[in-house]
Design a protein around this motif. Sequence first.
Motif, mmCIF file in Angstrom:
data_model
loop_
_atom_site.group_PDB
_atom_site.id
_atom_site.type_symbol
_atom_site.label_atom_id
_atom_site.label_comp_id
_atom_site.label_asym_id
_atom_site.label_seq_id
_atom_site.Cartn_x
_atom_site.Cartn_y
_atom_site.Cartn_z
ATOM 1 N N GLN A 339 30.759 41.299 41.276
ATOM 2 C CA GLN A 339 31.436 40.063 41.681
ATOM 3 C C GLN A 339 32.840 40.356 42.216
ATOM 4 O OE1 GLN A 339 30.877 38.197 37.786
ATOM 5 N NE2 GLN A 339 29.631 36.592 38.745
ATOM 6 N N LEU A 340 33.519 41.308 41.608
ATOM 7 C CA LEU A 340 34.856 41.671 42.076
ATOM 8 C C LEU A 340 34.795 42.314 43.460
ATOM 9 C CD1 LEU A 340 36.305 43.068 38.733
ATOM 10 C CD2 LEU A 340 37.044 40.998 39.910
ATOM 11 N N ASN A 341 33.794 43.171 43.674
ATOM 12 C CA ASN A 341 33.634 43.794 44.997
ATOM 13 C C ASN A 341 33.346 42.744 46.062
ATOM 14 O OD1 ASN A 341 34.072 46.470 44.254
ATOM 15 N ND2 ASN A 341 31.950 46.755 43.611
ATOM 16 N N GLU A 342 32.547 41.748 45.680
ATOM 17 C CA GLU A 342 32.241 40.666 46.629
ATOM 18 C C GLU A 342 33.502 39.878 46.974
ATOM 19 O OE1 GLU A 342 29.530 36.580 46.876
ATOM 20 O OE2 GLU A 342 29.701 37.707 45.000
ATOM 21 N N ALA A 343 34.336 39.606 45.975
ATOM 22 C CA ALA A 343 35.569 38.850 46.217
ATOM 23 C C ALA A 343 36.582 39.683 47.006
ATOM 24 C CB ALA A 343 36.185 38.400 44.890
ATOM 25 N N LYS A 360 43.654 40.209 50.054
ATOM 26 C CA LYS A 360 42.368 40.021 49.397
ATOM 27 C C LYS A 360 42.537 39.710 47.916
ATOM 28 C CE LYS A 360 39.692 41.236 52.939
ATOM 29 N NZ LYS A 360 38.709 40.312 53.561
ATOM 30 N N LEU A 361 43.608 40.219 47.333
ATOM 31 C CA LEU A 361 43.807 40.030 45.894
ATOM 32 C C LEU A 361 44.469 38.709 45.553
ATOM 33 C CD1 LEU A 361 45.071 43.554 44.791
ATOM 34 C CD2 LEU A 361 42.791 42.604 44.481
ATOM 35 N N GLY A 362 45.519 38.343 46.326
ATOM 36 C CA GLY A 362 46.409 37.339 45.795
ATOM 37 C C GLY A 362 46.667 36.096 46.583
ATOM 38 N N ASP A 366 43.452 30.551 48.972
ATOM 39 C CA ASP A 366 42.094 30.962 49.323
ATOM 40 C C ASP A 366 41.264 31.059 48.051
ATOM 41 O OD1 ASP A 366 39.778 32.057 50.243
ATOM 42 O OD2 ASP A 366 40.737 33.597 51.477
ATOM 43 N N SER A 367 40.262 30.229 47.943
ATOM 44 C CA SER A 367 39.448 30.183 46.728
ATOM 45 C C SER A 367 38.558 31.404 46.569
ATOM 46 C CB SER A 367 38.575 28.921 46.730
ATOM 47 O OG SER A 367 37.693 28.933 47.847
ATOM 48 N N ARG A 368 38.450 32.232 47.608
ATOM 49 C CA ARG A 368 37.548 33.381 47.544
ATOM 50 C C ARG A 368 38.203 34.617 46.952
ATOM 51 N NH1 ARG A 368 36.284 33.342 53.800
ATOM 52 N NH2 ARG A 368 38.551 33.099 53.667
ATOM 53 N N THR A 369 39.537 34.624 46.802
ATOM 54 C CA THR A 369 40.196 35.832 46.318
ATOM 55 C C THR A 369 39.973 36.011 44.820
ATOM 56 O OG1 THR A 369 42.279 34.703 45.854
ATOM 57 C CG2 THR A 369 41.977 35.591 48.087
ATOM 58 N N ILE A 370 40.229 37.234 44.364
ATOM 59 C CA ILE A 370 40.020 37.550 42.945
ATOM 60 C C ILE A 370 40.925 36.713 42.059
ATOM 61 C CG2 ILE A 370 40.293 39.390 41.232
ATOM 62 C CD1 ILE A 370 39.427 41.352 43.434
ATOM 63 N N THR A 371 42.195 36.595 42.433
ATOM 64 C CA THR A 371 43.134 35.812 41.628
ATOM 65 C C THR A 371 42.687 34.363 41.520
ATOM 66 O OG1 THR A 371 44.971 37.222 42.271
ATOM 67 C CG2 THR A 371 45.526 35.037 41.470
ATOM 68 N N SER A 372 42.233 33.786 42.621
ATOM 69 C CA SER A 372 41.794 32.396 42.600
ATOM 70 C C SER A 372 40.570 32.219 41.711
ATOM 71 C CB SER A 372 41.471 31.935 44.026
ATOM 72 O OG SER A 372 42.626 31.957 44.832
ATOM 73 N N ARG A 373 39.639 33.170 41.756
ATOM 74 C CA ARG A 373 38.435 33.040 40.929
ATOM 75 C C ARG A 373 38.767 33.066 39.443
ATOM 76 N NH1 ARG A 373 33.253 35.948 43.798
ATOM 77 N NH2 ARG A 373 33.693 35.267 45.940
ATOM 78 N N ALA A 441 42.266 25.326 41.393
ATOM 79 C CA ALA A 441 41.649 24.421 42.358
ATOM 80 C C ALA A 441 42.019 22.973 42.054
ATOM 81 C CB ALA A 441 40.131 24.605 42.341
ATOM 82 N N LYS A 442 42.011 22.598 40.746
ATOM 83 C CA LYS A 442 42.360 21.221 40.395
ATOM 84 C C LYS A 442 43.851 20.964 40.613
ATOM 85 C CE LYS A 442 38.656 20.320 37.067
ATOM 86 N NZ LYS A 442 38.316 19.917 35.670
ATOM 87 N N LEU A 443 44.662 22.001 40.471
ATOM 88 C CA LEU A 443 46.090 21.833 40.722
ATOM 89 C C LEU A 443 46.340 21.493 42.187
ATOM 90 C CD1 LEU A 443 48.327 22.148 38.588
ATOM 91 C CD2 LEU A 443 48.855 24.355 39.585
#
Length: 483
Positions: A339-343, A360-362, A366-373, A441-443
């Motif tokens: 999942q991390l590689n995908e993000a 890509k990290l931060g 962007d909801s797809r980045t690792i930090t967002s997930r 996301a809710k924020l």
Amino acid sequence: MTSHWLLYLLAATGCQAVFALFYWLLLAPLSTFGWNRTYLLSALLLSAALPLLALPTAWAPLVWPSSPVVPTLALPPWQLATYRTAPTEVATQTGVPWLLLALATYWLGVAYQAWRLARSLAWLYLLSRQHPRTRLGRGWLVQLPEPSQPAFSFGKYVFLSPAHAQLSPAEYAQLVQHEQVHGAQHHSLDLLLAEVVGCFFWFNGLVPYLRQQLRTVHEYLADAAVTRAAGSRVAYGRLLLKLAAGPAPTSLVHPFSTRQVALRIRMLTTPPSSPMKKLRFLLVIPVAVLAWIGAAAVSPTPSVAAVGLSTAVPTPSSSAQSRIGTISWQGNKFLSAAQLNEALDLRPGDPYDSTVVEAKLGAWADSRTITSRYMDHGYLFFSIKPVAKPQPNGTTDLLFILNEGPTAQINNITVKGNHKVPTATILQLVPLHHGELFSRAKLLASQRALAESGLFDPTKIGINPQPTPDTGLVNIEYVVVEK
């Protein structure tokens, strides 16, 4: 990519300046014409190639002596992107793209120079086909109709006018032999190379200087070959004076006589340079090395800058010589390595660029980045540390050390700035509630909902998360300005 190309052009221009200055100071006065030709051709090629070559690892401190160490990538700051309506969004994107304009201007100049080169080649081709020609050894002799045309050559073609038929047989033979030397020694290919380099570096006045010096050396070589065969420099010098002419019809050809007649006659009578003077050419090696290091200082691809900095992300690079080797993860429990590689959306073999890795990290929005997930599922205290490890084969292995931390729950939600709109009404508009897990996301959805309600100034909505790591709670403060 745009800035990388412009940096490459800057580095290559610096190399051309170094080579041109060295030639002007030390090599141009020498009567070592074959060596001078080799130097000038090498200068044109090396100035374009050196900025593309990575420096050896041991040389990196010479260029990047203070490479910054970034032990932890802070993700993310506690500022939210201010919500704006569509018209304001468009207005903020209308800045002048100076880099793109500079690049567009550059390519227009390249296209113009390429068109001029193609036009000259087409003119020479038509000239060789439209006028009578006879076999001349391995080449051709083309008879031009205009008596005022100077004698010149291109490749295997020698172009003469009716005026040259009035020369004595000995002079005529020397004239033809001179032009044949240009063809036999492939001087036209040298000029084509110089013209192609000039197309890409049309903005640099040093390239025409190197090209003109190359043409002059060609004439010296042809003059030396003819006088060596004829055995008479005086008669040949008189022929140069007799046929003294103006500029060549195109920069691709070799006219027999030009405005540099006096210089060529002087070179005919100059004895060969002594072996000690030829030692100057040994200085080419340190000059080339210095040009290489100087080009690396502004090159967009310092792939070896971060060697030995195991906790640092190296200087951004998109060169094919700096690619991602392996990607590994440490400390992850909530998300699997797959999942991390995908993000991350990066794979072994992709070009390595630290700025791309950071994005890509931060990227907060962007909801797809690792930090967002992670932060969409309550991991407010999540952090990640990238570790870049350059390898001897030129690749860069990436290790990401994660500290997921505990999940955070929403504690108190307060509102400031509201006087007419009740707090209860505002809390009904937002999707965040007491006791829920924190959600990035809710924020963002809260900010959007308040802006779209029509009750508040959308450009002055503030959301201030106030985390307390010791308790695992986070207070949320909304700041609004009523209309």
